[in-house]
Design a protein around this motif. Structure first.
Motif, PDB file in Angstrom:
ATOM      1  N   ALA A  55      42.553  81.214  57.540  1.00  0.00           N
ATOM      2  CA  ALA A  55      41.796  79.790  58.015  1.00  0.00           C
ATOM      3  C   ALA A  55      42.877  78.776  57.999  1.00  0.00           C
ATOM      4  N   ILE A  56      42.620  77.654  59.100  1.00  0.00           N
ATOM      5  CA  ILE A  56      43.522  76.564  59.221  1.00  0.00           C
ATOM      6  C   ILE A  56      42.407  75.464  59.120  1.00  0.00           C
ATOM      7  N   ARG A  57      42.849  74.354  58.270  1.00  0.00           N
ATOM      8  CA  ARG A  57      41.876  73.194  58.303  1.00  0.00           C
ATOM      9  C   ARG A  57      42.933  72.262  58.971  1.00  0.00           C
ATOM     10  N   MET A  58      42.257  71.487  59.954  1.00  0.00           N
ATOM     11  CA  MET A  58      42.766  70.366  60.567  1.00  0.00           C
ATOM     12  C   MET A  58      42.220  68.819  60.178  1.00  0.00           C
ATOM     13  N   LYS A  59      42.939  68.039  60.421  1.00  0.00           N
ATOM     14  CA  LYS A  59      42.434  66.738  60.043  1.00  0.00           C
ATOM     15  C   LYS A  59      42.964  65.588  61.051  1.00  0.00           C
ATOM     16  N   SER A  60      42.157  64.675  61.408  1.00  0.00           N
ATOM     17  CA  SER A  60      42.566  63.594  62.413  1.00  0.00           C
ATOM     18  C   SER A  60      42.339  62.373  61.609  1.00  0.00           C
ATOM     19  N   ASP A  61      43.233  61.487  61.408  1.00  0.00           N
ATOM     20  CA  ASP A  61      42.776  59.832  60.842  1.00  0.00           C
ATOM     21  C   ASP A  61      43.682  58.928  61.483  1.00  0.00           C
ATOM     22  N   ILE A  62      43.202  57.700  61.153  1.00  0.00           N
ATOM     23  CA  ILE A  62      44.057  56.613  61.343  1.00  0.00           C
ATOM     24  C   ILE A  62      44.055  56.019  59.951  1.00  0.00           C
ATOM     25  N   ILE A  63      45.401  55.664  59.493  1.00  0.00           N
ATOM     26  CA  ILE A  63      45.710  55.285  58.117  1.00  0.00           C
ATOM     27  C   ILE A  63      46.237  54.034  58.266  1.00  0.00           C
ATOM     28  N   TYR A  64      45.906  53.375  57.094  1.00  0.00           N
ATOM     29  CA  TYR A  64      46.586  51.910  56.678  1.00  0.00           C
ATOM     30  C   TYR A  64      46.671  51.601  55.321  1.00  0.00           C
ATOM     31  N   GLU A  65      47.302  50.656  54.835  1.00  0.00           N
ATOM     32  CA  GLU A  65      47.582  50.538  53.357  1.00  0.00           C
ATOM     33  C   GLU A  65      46.835  49.065  53.295  1.00  0.00           C
ATOM     34  N   THR A  66      46.330  48.961  52.103  1.00  0.00           N
ATOM     35  CA  THR A  66      45.653  47.667  51.668  1.00  0.00           C
ATOM     36  C   THR A  66      46.131  47.545  50.216  1.00  0.00           C
ATOM     37  N   GLN A  67      45.936  46.430  49.849  1.00  0.00           N
ATOM     38  CA  GLN A  67      46.286  46.002  48.243  1.00  0.00           C
ATOM     39  C   GLN A  67      44.868  45.865  47.570  1.00  0.00           C
ATOM     40  N   TYR A  68      44.748  46.549  46.376  1.00  0.00           N
ATOM     41  CA  TYR A  68      43.659  46.385  45.597  1.00  0.00           C
ATOM     42  C   TYR A  68      43.942  46.235  44.250  1.00  0.00           C
ATOM     43  N   ASP A  69      43.647  45.146  43.503  1.00  0.00           N
ATOM     44  CA  ASP A  69      44.098  44.918  42.088  1.00  0.00           C
ATOM     45  C   ASP A  69      45.503  44.750  41.902  1.00  0.00           C
TER      46      ASP A  69
END
Length: 112
Positions: free
Chosen positions: A69-83
């Motif tokens: 099996a191969i697992r593939m993922k596609s995302d747009i990522i960004y960082e945010t501040q939380y507490d």
């Protein structure tokens, strides 16, 4: 034959008990060297928005029990501040569930 299923379909047939049993067997096979896996690798590409990055990730594994099996993922990522902590958030353009694909093949004949 190719079968495309979604999370709702999976939830109908895969219980926590069967999932844990499959994981335990996979770890036994890894220890016995009858299975292989490659840890996830993520590739990141800057987007036109300096605060966001495209991320493609894959990981693979197979076993002499007959499957690869191969697992593939596609995302747009960004960082945010939380507490006071920085977190990494992910999304895809359609705003729905994240895109994850798993391609399962037979090691005996190469079929999907």
């Amino acid at each position: 034959m190719t079968l495309i299923i979604n999370n709702h379909d999976v939830a109908k047939v895969l219980t926590m008990e069967t999932t844990l049993a499959a994981l335990e067997e996979s770890y036994r096979q890894l220890a016995a060297r009858t299975a292989v896996c490659r840890p996830r690798i993520d590739i990141r590409i800057p987007t036109s928005n300096p605060a966001k990055t495209y991320q493609w990730g894959t990981m693979e594994g197979g076993s002499t029990s007959g499957y690869f099996a191969i697992r593939m993922k596609s995302d747009i990522i960004y960082e945010t501040q939380y507490d006071g902590a920085t977190t990494q958030e992910k999304y895809i353009a359609c705003g729905r569930a994240l895109l994850r694909l798993i391609l399962l093949t037979s090691i005996e004949n190469g079929n999907f």
